[in-house]
Scaffold this motif. Structure first.
Motif, mmCIF file in Angstrom:
data_model
loop_
_atom_site.group_PDB
_atom_site.id
_atom_site.type_symbol
_atom_site.label_atom_id
_atom_site.label_comp_id
_atom_site.label_asym_id
_atom_site.label_seq_id
_atom_site.Cartn_x
_atom_site.Cartn_y
_atom_site.Cartn_z
ATOM 1 N N VAL A 154 0.467 -0.922 0.181
ATOM 2 C CA VAL A 154 0.011 -0.147 -0.040
ATOM 3 C C VAL A 154 0.658 1.055 0.248
ATOM 4 O O VAL A 154 1.524 1.676 0.528
ATOM 5 C CB VAL A 154 -1.070 0.011 1.359
ATOM 6 N N LYS A 155 0.574 1.583 -0.811
ATOM 7 C CA LYS A 155 1.434 3.198 -0.904
ATOM 8 C C LYS A 155 0.522 4.269 -1.740
ATOM 9 O O LYS A 155 -0.553 4.975 -0.880
ATOM 10 C CB LYS A 155 2.860 3.145 -2.086
ATOM 11 N N HIS A 156 -0.161 4.940 -2.236
ATOM 12 C CA HIS A 156 -1.179 5.651 -2.945
ATOM 13 C C HIS A 156 -2.092 4.417 -3.817
ATOM 14 O O HIS A 156 -2.659 5.156 -4.362
ATOM 15 C CB HIS A 156 -0.281 7.195 -3.912
ATOM 16 N N GLU A 157 -1.828 3.444 -4.081
ATOM 17 C CA GLU A 157 -2.970 2.336 -4.111
ATOM 18 C C GLU A 157 -2.303 1.309 -3.751
ATOM 19 O O GLU A 157 -0.839 0.913 -3.334
ATOM 20 C CB GLU A 157 -2.820 2.451 -5.837
ATOM 21 N N ARG A 158 -3.362 0.276 -3.922
ATOM 22 C CA ARG A 158 -3.457 -1.179 -3.122
ATOM 23 C C ARG A 158 -3.171 -2.222 -4.330
ATOM 24 O O ARG A 158 -3.652 -1.567 -5.021
ATOM 25 C CB ARG A 158 -4.803 -1.475 -1.765
ATOM 26 N N THR A 159 -1.545 -2.594 -4.068
ATOM 27 C CA THR A 159 -1.194 -3.727 -4.245
ATOM 28 C C THR A 159 -1.965 -5.430 -4.296
ATOM 29 O O THR A 159 -1.233 -5.575 -3.281
ATOM 30 C CB THR A 159 0.170 -3.468 -5.294
ATOM 31 N N HIS A 160 -2.015 -6.283 -4.715
ATOM 32 C CA HIS A 160 -2.276 -7.257 -4.244
ATOM 33 C C HIS A 160 -1.429 -8.492 -5.272
ATOM 34 O O HIS A 160 -1.620 -8.159 -6.614
ATOM 35 C CB HIS A 160 -3.707 -7.658 -4.456
ATOM 36 N N ARG A 161 -0.454 -9.033 -4.451
ATOM 37 C CA ARG A 161 0.139 -10.462 -5.670
ATOM 38 C C ARG A 161 -0.353 -11.633 -4.696
ATOM 39 O O ARG A 161 -0.047 -11.737 -3.473
ATOM 40 C CB ARG A 161 1.479 -9.702 -5.612
ATOM 41 N N VAL A 162 -0.653 -12.868 -5.709
ATOM 42 C CA VAL A 162 -0.820 -14.271 -4.800
ATOM 43 C C VAL A 162 0.256 -14.491 -5.784
ATOM 44 O O VAL A 162 0.033 -14.982 -7.117
ATOM 45 C CB VAL A 162 -2.196 -14.075 -4.998
ATOM 46 N N LEU A 163 1.740 -15.314 -5.058
ATOM 47 C CA LEU A 163 2.405 -16.709 -5.490
ATOM 48 C C LEU A 163 1.366 -18.005 -5.682
ATOM 49 O O LEU A 163 1.910 -18.106 -4.065
ATOM 50 C CB LEU A 163 3.570 -15.976 -5.069
ATOM 51 N N LEU A 164 2.251 -18.174 -6.495
ATOM 52 C CA LEU A 164 1.498 -20.140 -6.166
ATOM 53 C C LEU A 164 2.639 -20.756 -6.458
ATOM 54 O O LEU A 164 3.469 -20.813 -7.353
ATOM 55 C CB LEU A 164 0.171 -20.898 -6.705
ATOM 56 N N ASP A 165 3.434 -21.537 -5.417
ATOM 57 C CA ASP A 165 4.525 -22.390 -5.715
ATOM 58 C C ASP A 165 4.074 -24.074 -6.993
ATOM 59 O O ASP A 165 2.590 -23.940 -7.066
ATOM 60 C CB ASP A 165 4.813 -23.231 -4.640
ATOM 61 N N ARG A 166 4.110 -24.777 -7.406
ATOM 62 C CA ARG A 166 3.991 -25.634 -7.932
ATOM 63 C C ARG A 166 2.734 -26.461 -7.228
ATOM 64 O O ARG A 166 1.613 -26.806 -8.478
ATOM 65 C CB ARG A 166 5.042 -26.757 -8.514
ATOM 66 N N ARG A 167 3.113 -26.793 -6.272
ATOM 67 C CA ARG A 167 2.031 -27.748 -5.322
ATOM 68 C C ARG A 167 0.385 -27.146 -5.349
ATOM 69 O O ARG A 167 -0.196 -27.944 -5.640
ATOM 70 C CB ARG A 167 2.767 -28.101 -4.297
ATOM 71 N N ALA A 168 0.583 -25.820 -4.952
ATOM 72 C CA ALA A 168 -0.594 -25.142 -4.434
ATOM 73 C C ALA A 168 -1.001 -24.742 -6.284
ATOM 74 O O ALA A 168 -2.766 -24.509 -6.146
ATOM 75 C CB ALA A 168 -0.573 -24.109 -3.995
ATOM 76 N N LEU A 169 -0.260 -24.910 -7.458
ATOM 77 C CA LEU A 169 -0.727 -24.434 -8.935
ATOM 78 C C LEU A 169 -1.958 -26.184 -8.738
ATOM 79 O O LEU A 169 -2.483 -26.089 -9.457
ATOM 80 C CB LEU A 169 -0.150 -24.000 -9.412
ATOM 81 N N LYS A 170 -1.062 -27.062 -8.794
ATOM 82 C CA LYS A 170 -1.556 -27.969 -9.292
ATOM 83 C C LYS A 170 -2.822 -28.578 -8.580
ATOM 84 O O LYS A 170 -3.574 -28.677 -9.174
ATOM 85 C CB LYS A 170 -0.389 -29.310 -9.418
ATOM 86 N N GLN A 171 -2.910 -27.681 -7.002
ATOM 87 C CA GLN A 171 -4.369 -28.571 -6.280
ATOM 88 C C GLN A 171 -5.502 -28.019 -7.188
ATOM 89 O O GLN A 171 -6.374 -27.716 -7.356
ATOM 90 C CB GLN A 171 -3.574 -28.122 -5.087
ATOM 91 N N ALA A 172 -4.613 -26.160 -8.021
ATOM 92 C CA ALA A 172 -6.048 -25.444 -7.954
ATOM 93 C C ALA A 172 -6.165 -25.944 -9.024
ATOM 94 O O ALA A 172 -7.857 -25.482 -9.641
ATOM 95 C CB ALA A 172 -5.652 -23.781 -7.936
ATOM 96 N N ILE A 173 -5.880 -26.148 -10.147
ATOM 97 C CA ILE A 173 -5.807 -26.629 -11.159
ATOM 98 C C ILE A 173 -6.580 -28.512 -11.394
ATOM 99 O O ILE A 173 -8.347 -28.477 -11.985
ATOM 100 C CB ILE A 173 -5.009 -27.080 -12.559
ATOM 101 N N SER A 174 -6.496 -29.114 -10.454
ATOM 102 C CA SER A 174 -7.478 -29.628 -10.163
ATOM 103 C C SER A 174 -8.435 -29.708 -9.509
ATOM 104 O O SER A 174 -9.786 -30.329 -9.860
ATOM 105 C CB SER A 174 -6.019 -31.009 -8.972
ATOM 106 N N GLU A 175 -8.831 -29.029 -8.821
ATOM 107 C CA GLU A 175 -10.144 -28.661 -8.418
ATOM 108 C C GLU A 175 -11.035 -27.819 -8.835
ATOM 109 O O GLU A 175 -11.695 -27.886 -9.092
ATOM 110 C CB GLU A 175 -10.074 -27.568 -6.932
ATOM 111 N N TRP A 176 -10.006 -26.619 -10.143
ATOM 112 C CA TRP A 176 -11.009 -25.966 -11.455
ATOM 113 C C TRP A 176 -11.805 -27.120 -12.142
ATOM 114 O O TRP A 176 -12.725 -27.868 -12.633
ATOM 115 C CB TRP A 176 -10.255 -25.341 -11.975
#
Length: 95
Positions: free
Chosen positions: A16-38
């Motif tokens: 947070v500075k003059h705007e709010r920035t959100h970044r989400v970083l997923l490692d390989r295992r979290a990405l595989k889990q998200a893809i599998s659920e989708w």
């Protein structure tokens, strides 16, 4: 101030500075889990449990000549042993 998620393999960063920035970083295992659920939700099947195996293969996508990387694609292969998962479905397939 950076914040880290409680989820394994997922890191959430908020600046947070003059705007709010959100970044989400997923490692390989979290990405595989998200893809599998989708994929499970789109196919309407459970891709976990006895008689089910999920293979996810990541490939770099390229374009142009000479080839340059433009992103990543994922190939998802769900194998269901119908004898274990749903015996009635296996009988219907054999008929």
């Amino acid at each position: 101030m950076p914040e880290t998620s409680r989820l394994v393999g997922v890191k959430i960063i908020e600046d947070v500075k003059h705007e709010r920035t959100h970044r989400v970083l997923l490692d390989r295992r979290a990405l595989k889990q998200a893809i599998s659920e989708w994929v499970e939700s789109k196919l309407g099947i459970a891709a976990s449990g006895a008689g089910v195996s999920v293979n996810i293969h990541f490939e770099t996508e390229t374009e142009g000549s000479p080839a340059y990387s433009v992103g990543t694609c994922a190939e998802v292969c769900i194998i269901r042993d119908l004898r274990t998962v749903n015996p009635a479905e296996a009988v219907a397939v054999q008929a």
